[in-house]
Enzyme design. Sequence first.
Site, PDB file in Angstrom:
ATOM      1  N   TYR A 178     -42.134 -18.934  39.741  1.00 27.49           N
ATOM      2  CA  TYR A 178     -42.876 -17.688  39.497  1.00 27.49           C
ATOM      3  C   TYR A 178     -44.359 -18.045  39.432  1.00 27.49           C
ATOM      4  O   TYR A 178     -44.837 -18.575  38.433  1.00 27.49           O
ATOM      5  CB  TYR A 178     -42.386 -17.055  38.192  1.00 27.49           C
ATOM      6  CG  TYR A 178     -43.078 -15.771  37.761  1.00 27.49           C
ATOM      7  CD1 TYR A 178     -43.964 -15.087  38.583  1.00 27.49           C
ATOM      8  CD2 TYR A 178     -42.817 -15.215  36.511  1.00 27.49           C
ATOM      9  CE1 TYR A 178     -44.574 -13.915  38.177  1.00 27.49           C
ATOM     10  CE2 TYR A 178     -43.420 -14.037  36.095  1.00 27.49           C
ATOM     11  CZ  TYR A 178     -44.292 -13.400  36.925  1.00 27.49           C
ATOM     12  OH  TYR A 178     -44.900 -12.233  36.510  1.00 27.49           O
TER      13      TYR A 178
ATOM     14  N   LYS B 111     -41.754 -16.590  43.821  1.00 33.15           N
ATOM     15  CA  LYS B 111     -42.240 -15.212  43.643  1.00 33.15           C
ATOM     16  C   LYS B 111     -43.750 -15.324  43.666  1.00 33.15           C
ATOM     17  O   LYS B 111     -44.362 -15.916  42.770  1.00 33.15           O
ATOM     18  CB  LYS B 111     -41.758 -14.662  42.310  1.00 33.15           C
ATOM     19  CG  LYS B 111     -42.328 -13.323  41.958  1.00 33.15           C
ATOM     20  CD  LYS B 111     -41.559 -12.767  40.792  1.00 33.15           C
ATOM     21  CE  LYS B 111     -42.471 -12.262  39.697  1.00 33.15           C
ATOM     22  NZ  LYS B 111     -43.536 -11.403  40.141  1.00 33.15           N
TER      23      LYS B 111
ATOM     24  N   ILE C  18     -40.541  -8.484  44.243  1.00 38.05           N
ATOM     25  CA  ILE C  18     -40.131  -8.301  42.844  1.00 38.05           C
ATOM     26  C   ILE C  18     -41.264  -7.561  42.157  1.00 38.05           C
ATOM     27  O   ILE C  18     -42.401  -8.055  42.143  1.00 38.05           O
ATOM     28  CB  ILE C  18     -39.895  -9.675  42.173  1.00 38.05           C
ATOM     29  CG1 ILE C  18     -38.766 -10.438  42.893  1.00 38.05           C
ATOM     30  CG2 ILE C  18     -39.562  -9.495  40.683  1.00 38.05           C
ATOM     31  CD1 ILE C  18     -38.621 -11.900  42.472  1.00 38.05           C
TER      32      ILE C  18
HETATM   33  C1  HMN Z   1     -42.610  -9.524  36.381  1.00 41.78           C
HETATM   34  O1  HMN Z   1     -42.571 -10.729  36.166  1.00 41.78           O
HETATM   35  O2  HMN Z   1     -42.303  -8.703  35.544  1.00 41.78           O
HETATM   36  C2  HMN Z   1     -43.082  -8.970  37.690  1.00 41.78           C
HETATM   37  O3  HMN Z   1     -42.418  -9.549  38.714  1.00 41.78           O
HETATM   38  C3  HMN Z   1     -44.513  -9.036  37.842  1.00 41.78           C
HETATM   39  C4  HMN Z   1     -44.959  -8.216  39.052  1.00 41.78           C
HETATM   40  O4  HMN Z   1     -45.519  -9.085  39.991  1.00 41.78           O
HETATM   41  C5  HMN Z   1     -45.927  -7.187  38.591  1.00 41.78           C
HETATM   42  N1  HMN Z   1     -47.060  -7.883  38.013  1.00 41.78           N
HETATM   43  C6  HMN Z   1     -47.425  -7.650  36.752  1.00 41.78           C
HETATM   44  O5  HMN Z   1     -46.965  -6.767  36.084  1.00 41.78           O
HETATM   45  C7  HMN Z   1     -48.491  -8.531  36.214  1.00 41.78           C
HETATM   46  C8  HMN Z   1     -46.330  -6.220  39.698  1.00 41.78           C
HETATM   47  O6  HMN Z   1     -45.192  -5.478  40.008  1.00 41.78           O
HETATM   48  C9  HMN Z   1     -47.456  -5.292  39.223  1.00 41.78           C
HETATM   49  O7  HMN Z   1     -47.133  -4.720  37.979  1.00 41.78           O
HETATM   50  C10 HMN Z   1     -47.716  -4.171  40.205  1.00 41.78           C
HETATM   51  O8  HMN Z   1     -47.936  -4.698  41.488  1.00 41.78           O
HETATM   52  C11 HMN Z   1     -48.932  -3.337  39.770  1.00 41.78           C
HETATM   53  O9  HMN Z   1     -50.107  -4.092  39.870  1.00 41.78           O
END
Ligand code: HMN
Length: 288
Positions: free
Chosen positions: A133, A161, A202
Amino acid sequence: MKGIITALMVSYDQDGNLNEKGLREIIRYNVDVCKVDGLYVNGSTGENFMISTEEKKEIFRITKDEVKGQVPLIAQVGSVNLREAIDLAKYATDLGYDALSAVTPFYYKFNFNEIKHYYNSIINAVDNKMIIYSIPFLTGVNMSLDQFAELFENEKIIGVKFTAGDFYLLERMRKKFPEKLIYGGFDEMLLPATVLGIDGAIGSTFNVNGQRARQIFELGKQGKIEEAREIQHVTNDLISEILDNGLYQTIKEMLKEKGVDAGFCREPMEKLSEERIAKARSIAKNHL
Ligand code: HMN
């Protein structure tokens, strides 16, 4: 384990206690309504870095129980406390999780040998597979193409990821590691990442917007770029309003608008004001 995978939200009550009923409802909404291809459990979106080891295990257990084999499950077990990470890896593996994932160790400036030791220690302790990750904007850990290659020498490390905007690096990784799984991490950049050949994505917003994400991903894979771009535009209108109003809190309010008992965020994340709750509800009404 390809396709649209939700970074699962978790429901906490007003006092920050885990709300099992709410968590089960969020899971059902993802599987039954958003129709996603899998769940990524205890990631950033699950507020993982603010909860105890016992709570993490409880969330792994409830999710496995509720999903009943309907979609694959990835357990994020990463922790700067390596012993905790290994303990969680064993726990999730025993539950039957399809793969593990671990955030790059953060806070201390670990050198690459330490990062490599961390991944190999976790995954070599269990009979399972590991997805790195990588989220440099939150961890400060930037790894090079050669460093990813070194981690991938361990065949149990099957993918990454990639939550970063460095699409040059993404393209280099796709070319160099055709057999590894690469997941997009920024939902607002799903289409360009799809064009570069990711295997899946993801994301947090898939908790509410999973169906559009699937359309973007599938149209992008089919080369129907104009159609995919239109859906990415609509999606990004939604995401920019969510980000302006407070990411996780707003997604929870949107789920509530859909009848899901999504609860509140764990402190120190703040609770939304009445005005921002109303805004979140209106985003759900206008966009879902
Ligand atoms: C997680 O670990 O919960 C997610 O996979 C993280 C994911 O990459 C999200 N990043 C964060 O929340 C920091 C994205 O889905 C993000 O929320 C979205 O692209 C909006 O910026």
